[in-house]
Design an enzyme around this catalytic site. Structure first.
Site, PDB file in Angstrom:
ATOM      1  N   HIS A  40       6.046  -0.280  -8.019  1.00  0.00           N
ATOM      2  CA  HIS A  40       4.632   0.082  -8.125  1.00  0.00           C
ATOM      3  C   HIS A  40       4.238   1.079  -7.024  1.00  0.00           C
ATOM      4  O   HIS A  40       3.677   2.146  -7.314  1.00  0.00           O
ATOM      5  CB  HIS A  40       3.777  -1.181  -8.039  1.00  0.00           C
ATOM      6  CG  HIS A  40       2.309  -0.947  -8.163  1.00  0.00           C
ATOM      7  ND1 HIS A  40       1.636  -1.070  -9.356  1.00  0.00           N
ATOM      8  CD2 HIS A  40       1.380  -0.577  -7.251  1.00  0.00           C
ATOM      9  CE1 HIS A  40       0.359  -0.788  -9.164  1.00  0.00           C
ATOM     10  NE2 HIS A  40       0.177  -0.491  -7.894  1.00  0.00           N
ATOM     11  N   GLU A  41       4.539   0.742  -5.783  1.00  0.00           N
ATOM     12  CA  GLU A  41       4.117   1.626  -4.682  1.00  0.00           C
ATOM     13  C   GLU A  41       4.870   2.952  -4.745  1.00  0.00           C
ATOM     14  O   GLU A  41       4.290   4.013  -4.493  1.00  0.00           O
ATOM     15  CB  GLU A  41       4.325   0.946  -3.323  1.00  0.00           C
ATOM     16  CG  GLU A  41       3.658  -0.424  -3.161  1.00  0.00           C
ATOM     17  CD  GLU A  41       2.207  -0.493  -3.610  1.00  0.00           C
ATOM     18  OE1 GLU A  41       1.504   0.525  -3.502  1.00  0.00           O
ATOM     19  OE2 GLU A  41       1.783  -1.559  -4.101  1.00  0.00           O
ATOM     20  N   MET A  93       0.832  -1.204   0.000  1.00  0.00           N
ATOM     21  CA  MET A  93       0.000   0.000   0.000  1.00  0.00           C
ATOM     22  C   MET A  93       0.864   1.251   0.000  1.00  0.00           C
ATOM     23  O   MET A  93       1.782   1.369   0.801  1.00  0.00           O
ATOM     24  CB  MET A  93      -0.937  -0.050   1.217  1.00  0.00           C
ATOM     25  CG  MET A  93      -1.872   1.123   1.314  1.00  0.00           C
ATOM     26  SD  MET A  93      -2.969   1.205  -0.144  1.00  0.00           S
ATOM     27  CE  MET A  93      -3.206   2.964  -0.251  1.00  0.00           C
ATOM     28  N   GLU A  94       0.495   2.179  -0.878  1.00  0.00           N
ATOM     29  CA  GLU A  94       1.316   3.354  -1.179  1.00  0.00           C
ATOM     30  C   GLU A  94       1.119   4.544  -0.243  1.00  0.00           C
ATOM     31  O   GLU A  94       1.353   5.684  -0.662  1.00  0.00           O
ATOM     32  CB  GLU A  94       1.002   3.802  -2.612  1.00  0.00           C
ATOM     33  CG  GLU A  94      -0.407   4.417  -2.835  1.00  0.00           C
ATOM     34  CD  GLU A  94      -1.467   3.448  -3.352  1.00  0.00           C
ATOM     35  OE1 GLU A  94      -1.301   2.234  -3.135  1.00  0.00           O
ATOM     36  OE2 GLU A  94      -2.445   3.906  -3.961  1.00  0.00           O
ATOM     37  N   GLU A 107      -4.424   3.027 -10.806  1.00  0.00           N
ATOM     38  CA  GLU A 107      -3.885   1.660 -10.826  1.00  0.00           C
ATOM     39  C   GLU A 107      -3.428   1.217 -12.213  1.00  0.00           C
ATOM     40  O   GLU A 107      -2.349   0.662 -12.366  1.00  0.00           O
ATOM     41  CB  GLU A 107      -4.885   0.672 -10.224  1.00  0.00           C
ATOM     42  CG  GLU A 107      -5.154   0.886  -8.725  1.00  0.00           C
ATOM     43  CD  GLU A 107      -3.900   0.857  -7.851  1.00  0.00           C
ATOM     44  OE1 GLU A 107      -2.842   0.413  -8.326  1.00  0.00           O
ATOM     45  OE2 GLU A 107      -3.991   1.296  -6.690  1.00  0.00           O
ATOM     46  N   HIS A 115       3.344   5.228  -7.343  1.00  0.00           N
ATOM     47  CA  HIS A 115       2.076   5.826  -6.904  1.00  0.00           C
ATOM     48  C   HIS A 115       2.284   7.213  -6.294  1.00  0.00           C
ATOM     49  O   HIS A 115       1.334   8.006  -6.223  1.00  0.00           O
ATOM     50  CB  HIS A 115       1.420   4.944  -5.836  1.00  0.00           C
ATOM     51  CG  HIS A 115       0.426   3.948  -6.364  1.00  0.00           C
ATOM     52  ND1 HIS A 115      -0.530   4.270  -7.300  1.00  0.00           N
ATOM     53  CD2 HIS A 115       0.217   2.635  -6.050  1.00  0.00           C
ATOM     54  CE1 HIS A 115      -1.276   3.193  -7.544  1.00  0.00           C
ATOM     55  NE2 HIS A 115      -0.840   2.191  -6.808  1.00  0.00           N
TER      56      HIS A 115
HETATM   57  N1  TRP Z   1      -3.333   0.590  -3.745  1.00  0.00           N
HETATM   58  C1  TRP Z   1      -2.775  -0.696  -3.475  1.00  0.00           C
HETATM   59  C2  TRP Z   1      -1.879  -1.020  -4.650  1.00  0.00           C
HETATM   60  O1  TRP Z   1      -2.299  -1.257  -5.713  1.00  0.00           O
HETATM   61  C3  TRP Z   1      -3.824  -1.754  -3.366  1.00  0.00           C
HETATM   62  C4  TRP Z   1      -4.186  -2.192  -1.997  1.00  0.00           C
HETATM   63  C5  TRP Z   1      -3.370  -2.517  -1.000  1.00  0.00           C
HETATM   64  C6  TRP Z   1      -5.473  -2.460  -1.502  1.00  0.00           C
HETATM   65  N2  TRP Z   1      -4.075  -2.949   0.064  1.00  0.00           N
HETATM   66  C7  TRP Z   1      -5.364  -2.913  -0.212  1.00  0.00           C
HETATM   67  C8  TRP Z   1      -6.722  -2.338  -2.039  1.00  0.00           C
HETATM   68  C9  TRP Z   1      -6.457  -3.275   0.557  1.00  0.00           C
HETATM   69  C10 TRP Z   1      -7.821  -2.684  -1.289  1.00  0.00           C
HETATM   70  C11 TRP Z   1      -7.686  -3.151  -0.002  1.00  0.00           C
HETATM   71  O2  TRP Z   1      -0.721  -0.934  -4.571  1.00  0.00           O
HETATM   72 ZN    ZN Z   2      -1.468   0.233  -7.006  1.00  0.00          ZN
END
Ligand code: TRP
Ligand code: ZN
Length: 868
Positions: free
Chosen positions: A296-297, A262-263, A319, A300
């Protein structure tokens, strides 16, 4: 009884009634009674004295407006309604929640001994009452208070501005993030970690502290993540001109996490699977996965954070674009062809399958019940293909011009997919009116191509028809703007220049109509066409190639992707034919032509080993299932096995020679070394089916000095059901049983074990000391691999596999609905199987549907699948 969950529609978007410009948070962290104080500056944004804040699972302690207790409030099931509000005010809300009881891993929860958060998409509402929507951007200040011994590190977004000791052995740290952000990018971590530190100087001279937090004792597994982070920062400066914008970048690895990573601004939280690696614990694939997800992160930070989404229907804005960026990053650092092939396999397999399932949706969905259900292959991977099509149509220069304008216009704001298209149009002058349909139309288009050569006129005509089958969500489809990349070859392999109406034309054709004919001139002999080069659009191609033409393309096409694609089309022809053969009781047969073509590739010293390994990889059952309206899973599996056995017999000498010639004494993760291991281990997968198989596999397992070779040996033993399988499996488990992450590979092999009593095995494995249904990685490894990579056993006619899936889903529904919802996907595709199996799967879906506490996540999917 609560009501059936309600859907939200994209067309209903309305600006928020209020804006929140600043929020000051205080977390008094305790396992079961965490107190959150949120002080916000709120400004009316519409003519309303009422404000409805989102909140779930919270216990409200107090509400104050401008310092006064506010009695004009009502606590509703999932919100807090405030009334009689002034136009501008300070709002203080105190709530209590229970992190330890939070097994859904959304909001604030405990992973192992640490507190951490996951707020995307709508998790912040489980932390405090708030306008939990991405178009409300505020500046955050966060004070974290916790026990000093148990939680020496207290982290949040932005810069550390103050710290101190508190009573009862507690301490606190205060953080401030200067960049306004939506709530989904908020993060907090408290725990005891080892830290890997480094520094990076950005192109404009900003010195950035880099910190990676891992569980104690794991420092020797953090190096590759750090290298990948530094490479990402450099790459984004060089390719996109984008640099980092804070003085610190932190990554925390946690074991309990629903997705990859998660970013969160300045404080990424990662599934430890995408951080931890050393040569003894991680495979080459893991290393590449870490590089891609760290990239990827990081990417973002611009595509997602600096420019965020107006609403969640726009998710692909960040995304799709960020997946495109991480794919380009991996391609620039490693092999472009190898990456392209891997990505295309995902589109043609699971993404096409999603397109034809009850969950089909456009990359920008129109209707959502549970947002977590839309973090899909369609939004991410097809979304990335749509961005790639802009790149194909506009070129790197035009594309970068568009990106520049996009940032100029939208930096610091919440934007829409339409904003992105407009930036690309305005920067380049290209009309993308029809191209916009890629955002609104679901399903996989088919391109049906036919050709006609006119020897007298020296013309070659390609007729291209496009159509998209109706999808579950949309009956009527329109013609799309499809970039169609082609080349024509003379018999000697020369490229024939493309000339139309007397002028030379670009090799990317614009297909825009239902049916269109392109006539090429000065074509002096009947050419062999290379079609949909580079997979220039996410479509199914139909063209009646002969075996000879495909073998020709395997040799003469000018790029690796097209040569690989020809090899797959050739295999596809034989797979289809042999499924028919098997069903009618005949034997599986391959032609000499096919075997010679594969031998040719195996022996071609000019080819990259990684590429040869890709040619020798058969399409997945998943992908093959997509070729059929109803699939005979047992026949397909039998055909794939026979083809493997036939190729291993026919090519045994060559496979064996290649296997032995590619031994490497030392392990390193350079791309050459990875490619050589990939090919060597691919050879081993075939050789496992020969007489020497068992000895070879044991020998490799015994001398392996790295996890890639270890797992390759075990995988070969597993799929070929070698007698050494049990010994290798128990040796591995003895060695790694205390390390869940390393055991995941072992769990995945148990799940995909083709043995007859596989299901009983899987059930028994659930009591292995390293297994827990509470941990998403363990669950996906064992149960996920049984459901997704063990088709014959999962789809056993008795229905036992389906019943097992149903039981697990009912448990996960109660503990972690997000994981349950990902796990259910194979059951949604029941229409792909025969009537008996359909009935058995339906029964499980009905049973789920009748649960009185069915979560929104499963409700949305189950009702879609059953309502037809
Ligand atoms: N934004 C995150 C990504 O694509 C996706 C993500 C991480 C996510 N944890 C999550 C989406 C929990 C929904 C729920 O890198
Ligand atoms: Zn992402």
């Amino acid at each position: 009884m609560s009501q059936a969950p309600q859907a939200k529609y994209r067309k209903d978007y309305q600006a928020p009634s209020h804006l929140i410009t600043d929020i000051d948070l205080t977390f008094d962290l305790y396992d079961n009674d965490t107190i959150v104080t949120a002080v916000s500056k709120v400004i009316q944004n519409a003519d309303s004295t009422k404000l409805e804040l989102d909140g779930e699972g919270l216990e409200l302690r107090s509400v104050k407006v401008n310092g006064e207790e506010w009695s004009h409030h009502e606590v509703k099931e999932t919100s807090l309604l405030l009334a009689e509000l002034p136009a501008e005010f300070e709002l203080e809300i105190i709530t209590k929640m229970d992190p330890e009881a939070n097994t859904a891993l959304e909001g604030l929860y405990k992973s192992g001994g640490a507190f951490c958060t996951q707020c995307e998409a709508e998790g912040f509402r489980r932390i405090t009452y708030y306008l939990d929507r991405p178009d409300v951007l505020a500046k955050y200040t966060t004070k974290v208070i916790a026990d000093k011994t148990a939680y020496p590190f207290l982290l949040s977004n932005g810069n550390r501005i103050a710290e101190g000791d508190a009573e009862n052995g507690r301490h606190w740290v205060q953080w401030q993030d200067p960049h306004p952000k939506p709530a989904y990018l908020f993060a907090l971590v408290a725990g005891n970690f080892d830290v890997l530190r480094d520094k990076y100087t950005t192109m404009s001279g900003r010195l950035v502290d880099l910190e990676i937090f891992v569980d104690k004792g794991n420092l020797d597994r953090a190096g590759h993540a750090m290298t990948s982070l530094i490479n990402s920062m450099k790459w984004d400066e060089e390719r996109f001109g984008l640099e980092y914008d804070l003085d610190i970048y932190m990554i925390v690895a946690v074991d309990f996490f629903n997705m990859g990573a998660m970013e969160n601004k300045g404080l990424n939280i990662f599934n430890s699977k995408f951080v931890l690696a050393n040569d003894q614990t991680a495979t080459d694939r893991d290393y590449l996965g870490i590089e891609a997800v760290i990239g990827h992160e990081y990417f973002h930070n611009w595509t997602g954070n600096r420019v965020t989404c107006r609403d969640w229907f726009q998710l692909s804005l960040k995304e799709g674009l960020t997946v495109f960026r991480d794919q380009e990053f991996s391609s620039d650092l490693g092999s472009r062809a190898d990456n392209r092939i891997d990505n295309v396999r995902i589109i043609r397999g699971p993404q096409f399958a999603e397109d034809s399932s009850p969950m089909s949706h456009p990359i920008r969905p129109d209707k959502v019940i549970e947002m977590n259900n839309f973090y899909t292959l369609t939004v991410y991977e097809k979304g990335s293909e749509v961005i790639r099509m802009y790149h194909t149509l506009l070129g790197e220069e035009g594309f970068q011009k568009g990106m520049k304008l996009y940032f100029e216009r939208h930096d610091g704001t919440a934007a829409t997919c339409e904003d992105f298209v407009c930036a690309m149009e305005d920067a380049t002058g290209v009309d993308l009116t029809q191209f916009r349909l890629w955002y609104s139309q679901a399903g996989t288009p088919t391109l049906r191509v036919s050709s006609e050569y006119n020897a007298d006129q020296k013309t070659y005509a390609l007729t291209v028809e496009q159509f998209t089958e109706p999808t579950h969500d949309q009956a009527i489809k329109q013609a799309l703007h499809i970039p169609f990349d082609i080349e024509l070859y003379a018999q000697n392999g020369d490229v024939i220049p493309l000339v139309m109406n007397g002028e030379s034309v670009h090799h990317v054709l614009d297909v825009k109509q239902d049916k269109q004919t392109f006539v090429f001139e000065n074509v002096v002999e009947r050419p062999v066409p290379s079609l949909l080069r580079e997979f220039s659009a996410p479509v199914k191609l139909e063209y009646d190639y002969s075996d000879e033409e495909l073998s020709f393309l395997m040799k003469h096409a000018t790029n690796d992707f097209a040569r690989w694609d020809a090899s797959q089309m050739l295999l596809a022809k034989y797979i289809r034919q042999n499924v028919v053969n098997i069903q009618s009781g005949s034997e599986v047969k391959l032609s000499d032509e096919l075997i010679d073509s594969f031998r040719g590739v195996l022996l071609d010293a000019n080819l990259e080993p990684a590429f040869i390994a890709q040619v020798l990889s058969l399409p997945s059952i998943n992908e093959i299932t997509g070729w059929y309206k109803q699939v005979d899973i047992d026949a397909v599996d039998a055909v794939l096995n026979s083809i493997t056995v036939s190729l291993s017999k026919a090519l045994e000498d060559e496979l064996s020679a290649t296997y032995h010639s590619l031994r490497q004494a030392e392990y390193n993760i350079g791309h050459d070394a990875i490619g050589k291991r990939a090919l060597r281990n691919r050879c081993l997968q075939f050789l496992a089916y020969t007489e020497k198989g068992n000895d070879l596999v044991i020998a490799q397992y015994d001398v392996a000095n790295n996890m890639t070779d270890t797992i390759a040996a075990m995988t070969a033993a597993n799929s070929a059901q070698l007698t050494c399988r049990e010994t290798l499996m128990s040796d591995y488990s003895d060695k790694w049983k205390h390390d869940g992450l390393v055991m995941d590979k072992w769990f995945a092999l148990q799940g995909s074990n083709p043995v007859e009593d596989a299901l009983e095995n899987v059930k028994a494995t659930m009591s292995h000391e390293a297994f827990s249904l509470k941990n998403p990685n363990r669950t996906r490894s064992l149960i996920g691999s049984f459901l997704n990579t063990n088709p014959v056993r999962f789809h056993d006619k008795s229905g036992a596999g389906y019943q097992f899936a149903g039981e697990i889903l009912r448990q996960l529904n109660d503990t972690n609905p997000q994981v349950a919802s990902r796990m259910i996907d194979p059951l949604l595709k029941f229409r792909k199987y025969d009537e008996d199996r359909q009935a058995l799967i339906r029964a499980e879906l009905e049973k789920l549907k009748s649960m009185d506490n069915l979560a929104k996540d499963l409700f949305e999917k189950v009702t879609k699948a059953l309502d037809e």
